[in-house]
Scaffold this motif. Sequence first.
Motif, PDB file in Angstrom:
ATOM      1  N   ASN A   5       1.141  -1.485   3.935  1.00  0.00           N
ATOM      2  CA  ASN A   5       0.119  -1.576   4.633  1.00  0.00           C
ATOM      3  C   ASN A   5      -0.374  -2.862   5.240  1.00  0.00           C
ATOM      4  O   ASN A   5       0.429  -4.074   4.763  1.00  0.00           O
ATOM      5  CB  ASN A   5      -1.173  -1.366   3.501  1.00  0.00           C
ATOM      6  N   PRO A   6      -1.022  -2.965   6.266  1.00  0.00           N
ATOM      7  CA  PRO A   6      -1.782  -1.965   6.870  1.00  0.00           C
ATOM      8  C   PRO A   6      -1.065  -1.055   7.799  1.00  0.00           C
ATOM      9  O   PRO A   6      -1.541   0.143   7.786  1.00  0.00           O
ATOM     10  CB  PRO A   6      -2.889  -2.731   7.654  1.00  0.00           C
ATOM     11  N   HIS A   7       0.234  -1.305   8.160  1.00  0.00           N
ATOM     12  CA  HIS A   7       0.776  -0.426   9.080  1.00  0.00           C
ATOM     13  C   HIS A   7       2.496  -0.734   8.868  1.00  0.00           C
ATOM     14  O   HIS A   7       2.956  -1.580   8.776  1.00  0.00           O
ATOM     15  CB  HIS A   7       0.437  -0.799  10.527  1.00  0.00           C
ATOM     16  N   VAL A   8       3.080   0.731   8.896  1.00  0.00           N
ATOM     17  CA  VAL A   8       4.578   0.482   8.751  1.00  0.00           C
ATOM     18  C   VAL A   8       5.263   0.025  10.265  1.00  0.00           C
ATOM     19  O   VAL A   8       4.658   0.304  11.270  1.00  0.00           O
ATOM     20  CB  VAL A   8       5.014   2.019   8.559  1.00  0.00           C
ATOM     21  N   ARG A   9       6.034  -0.921  10.108  1.00  0.00           N
ATOM     22  CA  ARG A   9       6.821  -1.345  11.017  1.00  0.00           C
ATOM     23  C   ARG A   9       8.276  -1.215  11.078  1.00  0.00           C
ATOM     24  O   ARG A   9       8.620  -1.319   9.677  1.00  0.00           O
ATOM     25  CB  ARG A   9       6.654  -2.842  11.365  1.00  0.00           C
ATOM     26  N   TYR A  10       8.897  -0.851  12.024  1.00  0.00           N
ATOM     27  CA  TYR A  10      10.242  -0.908  12.053  1.00  0.00           C
ATOM     28  C   TYR A  10      10.827  -1.773  13.047  1.00  0.00           C
ATOM     29  O   TYR A  10      10.419  -1.729  14.214  1.00  0.00           O
ATOM     30  CB  TYR A  10      11.051   0.401  12.192  1.00  0.00           C
TER      31      TYR A  10
END
Lengths: 124, 339
Positions: free
Chosen positions: A48-53
């Motif tokens: 969290n807060p957001h998935v990153r690749y």
Amino acid sequence: MRIIGSIAAIAALAAAAVANAHHSFAVEFLEDQTRTIEGTVTEVWFKNPHVRYYIEITTEDGSTESWDVRGSSPTILVRRGWTPKTIQEGDHIKVHGHLGRDGRKLMSWIYIELEDGTRLGSEY
Amino acid sequence: MRKLMLAFSLLCAATVSANPAMEGDWMIEVKPSGAAVIGLLEIERDNDGWLAFVEGGPAPIKIDGNQVAVDIDTRDIRGFVIVLKLEGQLDDDRLSGSYTVQSDAEVSFTPGTWSAVRFVAEERAKEPRPVDISGIWKPAPGVDFRKYSMDLTDEAEAWHANYLMHYDQPNVRCVSPGIVAMVAWGGYPFEVLSSDKRLTFLYEVDSEVRRIFLDDREAPEFYPGSGMGYSTGRWEGSQLVVETTHLSPNVRDFRGEPISENARLEEVYKLSEDGQRLSAVITLHDPENYKRPPVRRRAWTRNPDTEIYPYECDPDSFYRQMYNENKLDMYFERSKQRF
């Protein structure tokens, strides 16, 4: 490419995953400009807060670029079967999404296509 | 988006031959192909013509005889602004018509029809008749407009003009957004634990815990302000009325309108007769910042098959991006502006 569990099931469960943002990515991304890029995953940030690749792509002139590709909250993705193991370092993926503002190498994914053609997420 | 907002602001409110019966409070329902959304539409006379407000925020209106056109700005769940352009007519004390959707982004909100009937405030019974709302509740789609612009005071407008959504919103750096934003978010379930004197709400997002005291107590002296505040509740008939004070200065939503430490949040919860749907009308009373109270409406469905998942947050990637873009200095120089 590692395939964990039933990818088809994951794809179905992950539909509309992009619709669960809980902060405004309209601030960072262009609402009217999308693009598709493909490359190799160099880092998975499944938090969290957001998935990153983070992925490395090869441009037309042969040089490489590092892109930061972002999606929904991991809490929401996991509930749909999209786990930290679904996409891993070294995987080759295709990402379609909204481009970052100011020419930054950012993308907010609409969907991610795995090497076997499976799509995670859906057209908004 | 700038073009959209410009067109929105240019819509003039004047008219010469409006049917005076347009005036009043209406409960409006907009019906896209997905779930319907509802909200309060207030139509008022003004020296120069007519004014309208939806859920406490301005909605430019044109009235000509029995014909009416209203623009309602909203945002989708990603933060992209959408203007719903309603056109219709007054007929037999009912407004109805169709609407189009205007947005620079590709959005899922479809054009459709709308209608509005006179709003009559529901009288709540005084005698408490508590109902069982314990269990896990999952957000239902649709429900309210997510009205984008609000009727801010001059001071709030001035503060908001300097707000940078990406850098200043609390949860981008893993700080809880607080109850005002959290209670209206979609995507995450919450669990209610019940006892005679207390309800405990366990929110999945940010793993927040909220105690709602039902025993007429008051907050202890010197109780500190916080994003979750101090909540007390009472049953009015079978409806649960929750009042929250002791909020710390914060922002209301993605857009970043301010909330003062003197704000009061009122939530009125209602359980459906079959016990499977919980709905709430959420009103923020904060005259320091809003000329009219912003209103949200949410609903949840009972979902006994899920669990509350852990929510851990790591702001590393947020700061890493600023580091990579040489924006860390800018970020910290803004600390005083940030709540």
